[in-house]
Design an enzyme around this catalytic site. Structure first.
Site, mmCIF file in Angstrom:
data_model
loop_
_atom_site.group_PDB
_atom_site.id
_atom_site.type_symbol
_atom_site.label_atom_id
_atom_site.label_comp_id
_atom_site.label_asym_id
_atom_site.label_seq_id
_atom_site.Cartn_x
_atom_site.Cartn_y
_atom_site.Cartn_z
ATOM 1 N N GLU A 106 -17.466 20.247 2.938
ATOM 2 C CA GLU A 106 -18.519 20.092 1.898
ATOM 3 C C GLU A 106 -19.829 19.372 1.441
ATOM 4 O O GLU A 106 -19.212 18.361 0.467
ATOM 5 C CB GLU A 106 -17.118 19.982 0.580
ATOM 6 C CG GLU A 106 -16.516 21.624 0.701
ATOM 7 C CD GLU A 106 -15.688 20.857 -0.994
ATOM 8 O OE1 GLU A 106 -15.682 20.170 -1.528
ATOM 9 O OE2 GLU A 106 -14.598 22.088 -1.244
ATOM 10 N N GLU A 129 -11.280 27.643 1.639
ATOM 11 C CA GLU A 129 -10.426 26.737 0.072
ATOM 12 C C GLU A 129 -10.851 27.787 -0.601
ATOM 13 O O GLU A 129 -12.170 28.323 -1.240
ATOM 14 C CB GLU A 129 -11.534 25.309 -0.184
ATOM 15 C CG GLU A 129 -10.551 24.557 1.065
ATOM 16 C CD GLU A 129 -11.578 23.538 0.166
ATOM 17 O OE1 GLU A 129 -11.124 22.730 -0.681
ATOM 18 O OE2 GLU A 129 -11.554 21.994 1.052
HETATM 19 C C1 FCB Z 1 -12.419 20.663 -2.574
HETATM 20 C C2 FCB Z 1 -12.500 19.864 -1.547
HETATM 21 C C3 FCB Z 1 -10.803 19.792 -1.228
HETATM 22 C C4 FCB Z 1 -9.939 19.417 -2.668
HETATM 23 C C5 FCB Z 1 -10.334 20.732 -3.883
HETATM 24 C C6 FCB Z 1 -9.659 20.997 -4.837
HETATM 25 O O1 FCB Z 1 -13.265 20.021 -2.942
HETATM 26 O O2 FCB Z 1 -12.881 20.145 -0.526
HETATM 27 O O3 FCB Z 1 -10.456 18.211 -0.876
HETATM 28 O O4 FCB Z 1 -9.542 18.621 -3.599
HETATM 29 O O5 FCB Z 1 -11.747 20.580 -3.896
#
Ligand code: FCB
Length: 446
Positions: free
Chosen positions: A168, A355
């Protein structure tokens, strides 16, 4: 959910995702150097409740039993990150062998459990000494990153099949360098746009190092792509949503896949005197071909025009319930829209959801947590992913954030994303109902 069986390919990766600073703890052990998250979390007022990652989930010592939990759930992959400052305590210079040893043990334990590691090389924990040299606004960091990656590839490249250069870059750039809510806590547009450019360049140099080494694995980058929608179908709101999408999404997608910065954003930044210096050859480096793209998806935001907001003249409205404990909208269709958009507008390379997950106000009772909201959240997002696959998206895996409750950056330990509840004082792990549900779900796929 048995109907889902045919919807995911048999070799699909099912995993959880974590990151070094959020789970490892052991910040002063075996020669690890400080990172910007150590300094930031120890600065009063930066983290809810004054929490720090000093101990976190103590995963550095408990990794073997945590891997055992993954195996019990039936997962076949695991995404985590490597802490640069364990390998190079000062970011460059002398190598710390003991840091590499930890990731060696982690890798072998995962592989012995039949779990494929997917390693992110940078999940925001920059060695503090490099921040002292100006941080990511300093172009020299791109070379240091390349050197660090080359060492890690050389050491683990024979065994690890999946590599991610950066996690990210948009969140690291904006929360860390523009809004100041994350480490290193800066708030400056010029620094932010330079940071973004240098992160992308560092990514490009890491690809070079990987390709030169001829390693057998595949390499990608993880972008956080959320779904932004204009509040109404008018020119000004559409433009507002487009700017927010430009700041968070297109500023990364376009250079990676179209070898250019988005024209509208470039013009906007130039008009404000905040466009980054781009040298000849930079965009060629950034846009080298990737083996896959990792996508983190969490929410939708509804955007309206707001002339009072500097540069972007856009803002997000109140989120539409139901919300997670983070105040994020639960909007599974956004995942479908993001996946299909990437295919339509950017690339056909394989995608992984690196994620997706949610925090809820979990309470431990009788050794478990009843978390029907998390189960419902996962089910509906799995369905959205399955729909994208049915509509031709080449999705190869899904990583739930997260295995364990962990250090949720500026929110500290107050927000719990885990399938597994962590009782921090005792470091005991407890299966939430969602972990049991996932185990059944995965068993039914086999
Ligand atoms: C993302 C991050 C991760 C975590 C999630 C909830 O932005 O990559 O580390 O904190 O959010």
């Amino acid at each position: 959910m048995s109907t889902m069986k045919s919807l995911f390919p048999p070799d699909f990766l099912w995993g959880t995702a974590t990151a070094s600073y959020q789970i490892e703890g052991a910040v002063n052990e075996d020669g690890r150097g400080l990172s910007i998250w150590d300094t930031f979390s120890h600065t009063p007022g930066k983290i809810a409740n004054g929490d720090t990652g000093d101990v976190a989930c103590d995963h550095y010592h408990r990794y073997a039993s945590d891997i055992h939990i993954m195996k019990e759930i039936g997962l076949n992959a695991y995404r985590t990150s490597i802490a640069w400052s364990r390998i190079f305590p000062d970011g460059k210079g002398p190598l710390n062998r003991k840091g590499l040893d930890f990731y060696d043990r982690l890798t072998d334990t995962l592989l012995n459990a039949g779990i494929q590691p997917m390693y992110t090389l940078y999940h925001w924990d920059l060695p503090a000494s490099l921040q002292a040299e100006g941080g990511w606004a300093n172009r020299d960091l791109t070379q240091y990153f390349r050197d660090y990656c080359a060492v890690v590839f050389r050491h683990l490249g024979d065994r690890v099949r999946y590599w991610i250069t950066l996690n990210e870059p948009s969140v690291h750039t904006n929360e860390g360098h523009l809004y100041g809510t994350h480490a290193p806590g800066l708030s400056d547009w010029k620094t932010a746009t330079r940071t973004a450019h240098h992160l992308l360049l560092a990514h490009g140099l890491a690809i070079q190092a990987f390709r030169e080494g001829g390693y057998p694995g595949s390499l990608g980058i993880t972008l956080n792509i959320n779904y932004f929608e204009p509040v109404g179908d008018t020119e000004e709101h559409r433009r507002a949503a487009q700017s927010v999408d430009g700041l968070w999404n297109r500023w990364y997608l376009d250079p990676l896949f179209k070898q250019r910065y988005p024209a509208d954003m470039w013009e906007l930044y130039q008009n404000h005197g905040i466009a980054p210096p781009v040298q000849a050859g930079d965009l060629e480096l950034i846009s080298q071909s990737l083996d896959f793209l990792g996508i983190n998806y969490y929410f939708r935001e509804i955007i309206h025009a707001d002339p009072a907001v500097p540069v972007l003249e856009a803002a997000a409205g109140d989120p539409v319930p139901p919300l997670t404990a983070m105040g994020w909208e639960i909007f599974p269709d956004g995942l479908y829209r993001v996946l299909t958009r990437i295919k339509r507008e950017y690339t056909d390379i394989p995608l992984y959801i690196t994620e997706n997950g949610a925090a809820f106000p979990d309470v431990l009772r009788n050794g478990t947590v009843e978390d029907p909201q998390r189960i419902d959240y996962l089910k509906r997002h799995f369905q959205a992913a399955a729909q994208a696959i049915a509509d031709g998206v080449d999705l190869r895996g899904y990583f739930i954030w997260s295995l364990l409750d962990n250090f949720e950056w500026a929110c500290g330990y107050g927000k719990r994303f885990g399938l597994i509840y962590v009782d921090y004082p005792s470091q005991q792990r407890y299966w939430k109902q969602s972990a049991h549900w996932l185990k059944d779900f995965l068993a039914n796929l086999r």
